[in-house]
Write a protein that holds these residues in place. Structure first.
Motif, PDB file in Angstrom:
ATOM      1  N   ALA A 107       0.847  -1.181   0.000  1.00 12.80           N
ATOM      2  CA  ALA A 107       0.000   0.000   0.000  1.00 12.80           C
ATOM      3  C   ALA A 107       0.889   1.240   0.000  1.00 12.80           C
ATOM      4  O   ALA A 107       2.039   1.183   0.455  1.00 12.80           O
ATOM      5  CB  ALA A 107      -0.914   0.017   1.226  1.00 12.80           C
ATOM      6  N   ASN A 138      -2.117  -4.023  -4.764  1.00 12.18           N
ATOM      7  CA  ASN A 138      -2.226  -2.818  -3.959  1.00 12.18           C
ATOM      8  C   ASN A 138      -3.454  -2.884  -3.053  1.00 12.18           C
ATOM      9  O   ASN A 138      -4.522  -3.296  -3.483  1.00 12.18           O
ATOM     10  CB  ASN A 138      -2.310  -1.588  -4.856  1.00 12.18           C
ATOM     11  N   ASP A 140      -4.570  -0.080  -1.112  1.00 11.31           N
ATOM     12  CA  ASP A 140      -5.114   1.235  -0.759  1.00 11.31           C
ATOM     13  C   ASP A 140      -6.639   1.179  -0.798  1.00 11.31           C
ATOM     14  O   ASP A 140      -7.226   0.654  -1.752  1.00 11.31           O
ATOM     15  CB  ASP A 140      -4.621   2.292  -1.734  1.00 11.31           C
ATOM     16  N   THR A 141      -7.284   1.723   0.226  1.00  7.46           N
ATOM     17  CA  THR A 141      -8.741   1.663   0.305  1.00  7.46           C
ATOM     18  C   THR A 141      -9.420   2.931  -0.208  1.00  7.46           C
ATOM     19  O   THR A 141     -10.640   2.970  -0.344  1.00  7.46           O
ATOM     20  CB  THR A 141      -9.194   1.419   1.760  1.00  7.46           C
ATOM     21  N   LYS A 142      -8.641   3.983  -0.453  1.00  5.64           N
ATOM     22  CA  LYS A 142      -9.191   5.250  -0.940  1.00  5.64           C
ATOM     23  C   LYS A 142      -8.408   5.708  -2.169  1.00  5.64           C
ATOM     24  O   LYS A 142      -7.242   5.375  -2.336  1.00  5.64           O
ATOM     25  CB  LYS A 142      -9.108   6.330   0.146  1.00  5.64           C
ATOM     26  N   PRO A 144      -8.278   5.369  -5.871  1.00  5.30           N
ATOM     27  CA  PRO A 144      -7.615   4.332  -6.675  1.00  5.30           C
ATOM     28  C   PRO A 144      -6.538   4.869  -7.613  1.00  5.30           C
ATOM     29  O   PRO A 144      -5.691   4.098  -8.079  1.00  5.30           O
ATOM     30  CB  PRO A 144      -8.771   3.711  -7.467  1.00  5.30           C
ATOM     31  N   ALA A 163      -5.276  -4.663  -7.709  1.00  8.67           N
ATOM     32  CA  ALA A 163      -5.707  -3.964  -6.504  1.00  8.67           C
ATOM     33  C   ALA A 163      -6.793  -4.728  -5.773  1.00  8.67           C
ATOM     34  O   ALA A 163      -7.582  -5.462  -6.374  1.00  8.67           O
ATOM     35  CB  ALA A 163      -6.215  -2.566  -6.866  1.00  8.67           C
ATOM     36  N   PRO A 165      -9.059  -3.094  -2.885  1.00  9.24           N
ATOM     37  CA  PRO A 165      -9.433  -2.068  -1.909  1.00  9.24           C
ATOM     38  C   PRO A 165     -10.295  -2.586  -0.763  1.00  9.24           C
ATOM     39  O   PRO A 165     -10.476  -1.896   0.236  1.00  9.24           O
ATOM     40  CB  PRO A 165     -10.195  -1.039  -2.758  1.00  9.24           C
ATOM     41  N   THR A 166     -10.826  -3.796  -0.868  1.00  9.77           N
ATOM     42  CA  THR A 166     -11.620  -4.387   0.218  1.00  9.77           C
ATOM     43  C   THR A 166     -10.748  -5.017   1.296  1.00  9.77           C
ATOM     44  O   THR A 166     -11.244  -5.369   2.367  1.00  9.77           O
ATOM     45  CB  THR A 166     -12.569  -5.475  -0.315  1.00  9.77           C
TER      46      THR A 166
END
Length: 219
Positions: A107, A138, A140-142, A144, A163, A165-166
């Protein structure tokens, strides 16, 4: 975010803890394979090739990859782990069946992750083939676009972009005791089974790392 160091690792390897997003319910578990990870029945099962590969790499786990833990006699079958591919559509590790994989969870907020991305990119550029691939995912949750911009800024060009994000992949491995934080990297055999897992960063294009990957592939 807090940082801890694995006590068993001879080299210094920083791990950044992940605060798992609340609300990862049974629906996401089904989609992202949290319930799909399983222990293989043993050497007679479908993971026999990866069990043999884990035995081959044991003498080579040192230096830059000293924190890598070879799989035991009942490795995880991870081919069902799913995330988003470069086209934004769901894809599972089973799509790479037949290849040895270095699966890396990272991340942009993870400092050691950011530092090891160039080495992963160089490894893919020098060693990527129809037999081997680095699959960097990746988390990262916010925003993209942020991780894509970061990779562009540091000149990463060989790695494909994936990615989750979950955080479903991380949670799946965490529940099996394979991930304590980021970065987490797993060497996966062509049969979709775990060969070895490492918590913490490494110079993945180093001679130490390449020797382990070569041995895992039986070369």
């Amino acid at each position: 975010m807090t940082e801890t160091e694995p006590k068993s690792a001879p080299r210094t390897a920083t791990i950044v803890s992940v605060a798992v997003v609340a609300g990862l319910g049974l629906g996401l578990a089904a989609v992202y394979g949290i319930g799909g990870l399983q222990r293989n029945a043993g050497a007679a099962g479908n993971c026999s090739a990866s069990i043999a590969a884990a035995a081959r790499i044991k003498p080579l786990v040192k230096g830059e990859v000293a924190a890598l833990i070879p799989a035991d006699a009942q490795p995880l079958l991870v081919s069902g782990l799913a995330f988003n591919g470069s086209d934004g559509k769901p894809v599972a590790l089973s799509a790479w069946k037949g290849k040895t994989l270095l699966v890396n969870l990272w991340a942009t907020w993870c400092v050691p992750c950011r530092k090891e991305m160039p080495a992963l990119d160089r490894l893919q550029a020098s060693s990527g083939s129809d037999k081997f691939e680095v699959v960097a995912i990746n988390l990262d949750t916010k925003d993209p676009e942020k991780p894509k911009q970061f990779l562009s800024e540091i000149g990463v060009a060989a790695l494909g972009y994936h990615a989750d994000p979950t955080l479903g992949v991380f949670k799946a491995l965490q529940q099996k005791g394979k991930s304590r934080g980021l970065p987490t990297t797993m060497l996966v055999g062509p049969d979709g089974c775990e060969i070895g897992t490492m918590n913490g960063p490494a110079e993945w294009d180093s001679a130490d790392a390449k020797a382990v990957i070569k041995a895992a592939m039986g070369n």
